[in-house]
Design a protein around this motif. Structure first.
Motif, short mmCIF file in Angstrom:
data_model
loop_
_atom_site.label_atom_id
_atom_site.label_comp_id
_atom_site.label_asym_id
_atom_site.label_seq_id
_atom_site.Cartn_x
_atom_site.Cartn_y
_atom_site.Cartn_z
N LEU A 198 0.83 -1.20 0.00
CA LEU A 198 0.00 0.00 0.00
C LEU A 198 0.86 1.26 0.00
CD1 LEU A 198 -2.78 1.29 0.09
CD2 LEU A 198 -2.74 1.08 2.59
N GLN B 4 0.83 4.10 -2.83
CA GLN B 4 0.52 5.48 -2.45
C GLN B 4 1.63 6.43 -2.88
OE1 GLN B 4 -0.15 4.83 1.75
NE2 GLN B 4 -2.39 4.85 1.51
N ARG C 14 -8.76 -0.21 -0.71
CA ARG C 14 -7.53 0.56 -0.49
C ARG C 14 -6.73 0.72 -1.78
NH1 ARG C 14 -4.82 -2.47 4.45
NH2 ARG C 14 -6.11 -4.19 3.66
N ILE C 15 -6.87 -0.23 -2.68
CA ILE C 15 -6.26 -0.12 -4.00
C ILE C 15 -7.29 -0.57 -5.03
CG2 ILE C 15 -3.97 -0.66 -3.05
CD1 ILE C 15 -4.16 -3.41 -4.46
N THR D 31 -3.22 0.65 -8.48
CA THR D 31 -2.99 2.01 -7.99
C THR D 31 -3.69 2.17 -6.65
OG1 THR D 31 -3.12 4.36 -8.59
CG2 THR D 31 -5.02 3.01 -9.13
N ALA D 32 -3.20 3.09 -5.82
CA ALA D 32 -3.85 3.38 -4.54
C ALA D 32 -5.23 3.99 -4.80
CB ALA D 32 -2.98 4.34 -3.72
#
Length: 397
Positions: free
Chosen positions: A121, A125, A176-177, A194-195
């Protein structure tokens, strides 16, 4: 209802009667059902057949996050509208957690998984903040290094060659992604990550299950208890609670054996009449008309139930061997796209009408212009479907 009217009722509930022309992709998916996505072209044809939406607009909606491919019911991937992202995603969390149990049996402790979650993560990010863009699995493995553990031959046997796919699934399951198609297309199964940071759903697990049940009964126009459980993967207790929460009734108005229906649909079905004029569509074998209840055999007329391409009769197949040509819910033929000849290979059970021939030509042109090929699933290719193409050509002669 007689069988013809019953098929037409499902057709109507799926918006295949032209009633949803001009509807946006997100609205259509909410009204008729999420589009199953397995690396094939079904999401494109789902939207084109019901509302005439072209690939350029669909890809634009994907890029703008108006619609997105997410793991939801049963952990399977569907294309959903934005309003359904959070609560729909929550329905697939159990399937993501199930993969953790596989890793546990392979000797991977939860704290190792949590550490890899945090590292992955943070990496995504950082990439998003720096404008680097999404990272594909190979790039992630390289950057994460030794934090990703190979699980050897035993892991491969259990479908877990490394710890990274499980972690990506966990991160995706709670928003979260997110997974991004590398070329922006839904029918090419190559992804980067991607985040995201999707807000948590406002619904409780019980409310999410009730919401899915309401949608499912509305999409199908009625289903048996067994069919609802197949699609939702709810337990018997969860199914009964969800049916009660949406005031579903067990009605015989559509099927004499009884279907669970929303009260408004039971009332509407009582006065429903099948359209008199032809309504021809070419659909994918994984279209919601068949997949939601896995009842393709019910869409074959009695006089055609003995027909077969190959060994298995159409009336005995849970899943169609080819894509169907359909008129008001009745399957009247089968088709595959032949990219080598840029044509639709098809077999019609009876003499074609002008409407049938015209729609085949329209869909053929659409595939040629928008897609280039029509893949059923991620591993589908012209070579792998050549036998089916040859069989359809032979049957049509």
């Amino acid at each position: 209802m007689d069988n013809g009217t019953r098929r037409a009722w499902s057709w109507h509930k799926q918006g295949l009667d032209g009633s949803l022309a001009g509807t946006s992709a997100a609205e259509l998916l909410t009204k008729t059902g999420w589009a199953r996505s397995i690396g094939g072209a079904n999401p494109y044809l789902t939207l084109f057949s019901r509302a005439g939406i072209r690939r350029k607009q669909i890809d634009s909606d994907v890029a703008a996050l108006k619609i997105h491919e997410l793991p939801t019911a049963r952990g399977c991937t569907y294309v959903l509208g934005a309003d359904d992202f959070a609560w729909g995603l929550s329905l697939g969390q159990g399937a993501a957690e199930a993969t953790v149990k596989v890793l546990d049996k392979l000797g991977v402790e939860r704290r190792e998984i949590k550490d890899l979650e945090d590292r992955t993560l943070a990496l995504l990010q950082e990439a998003a903040a720096n404008g680097t863009g999404p990272l594909d699995p190979k790039e992630l493995r390289e950057k994460l290094g030794a934090a990703v553990r190979s699980l050897g031959e035993e892991g491969k046997k259990k479908g877990a060659s490394t710890t990274l796919p499980t972690v990506l699934g966990l991160l995706q399951a709670d928003g979260r992604i997110r997974r991004v198609p590398v070329n922006g297309r839904l029918d090419m199964q190559r992804y980067a990550y991607t985040a995201w940071g999707l807000p948590a759903p406002q619904q409780s697990p019980e409310q999410a299950r009730a919401k899915l049940m309401e949608r499912y009964l509305r999409w199908t126009g009625g289903a048996t208890l067994k069919q609802t459980q197949w699609f939702t993967a709810f337990t018997v207790a969860q199914t009964k609670a969800a049916l009660a929460a949406v005031d579903a009734v067990e009605s015989t108005v559509v099927d004499p054996d009884g279907l669970w229906m929303l009260p408004a649909d039971a009332e509407a079905a009582a006065t429903f009449a099948a359209p008199a004029e032809e309504q021809i569509q070419l659909l994918a074998g994984s279209d919601a008309l068949f997949l939601l209840r896995r009842n393709s055999a019910d869409h074959v007329a009695e006089e055609d139930r003995g027909l077969a391409v190959g060994r298995e009769k159409l009336a005995l197949t849970a899943d169609l061997p080819d894509h169907p040509i359909v008129d008001r819910g009745r399957i009247i033929g089968l088709w595959q796209y032949d990219p080598g000849n840029e044509r639709i290979a098809h077999w019609l059970f009876h003499e074609p009408t002008d409407a049938v021939q015209g729609r085949i030509q329209e869909v053929e042109n659409w595939i040629r212009e928008d897609l280039g090929d029509f893949r059923s699933f991620s591993l589908d290719s012209p070579a792998s479907r050549q036998k089916r193409i040859d069989a359809l050509n032979a049957a049509s002669r």
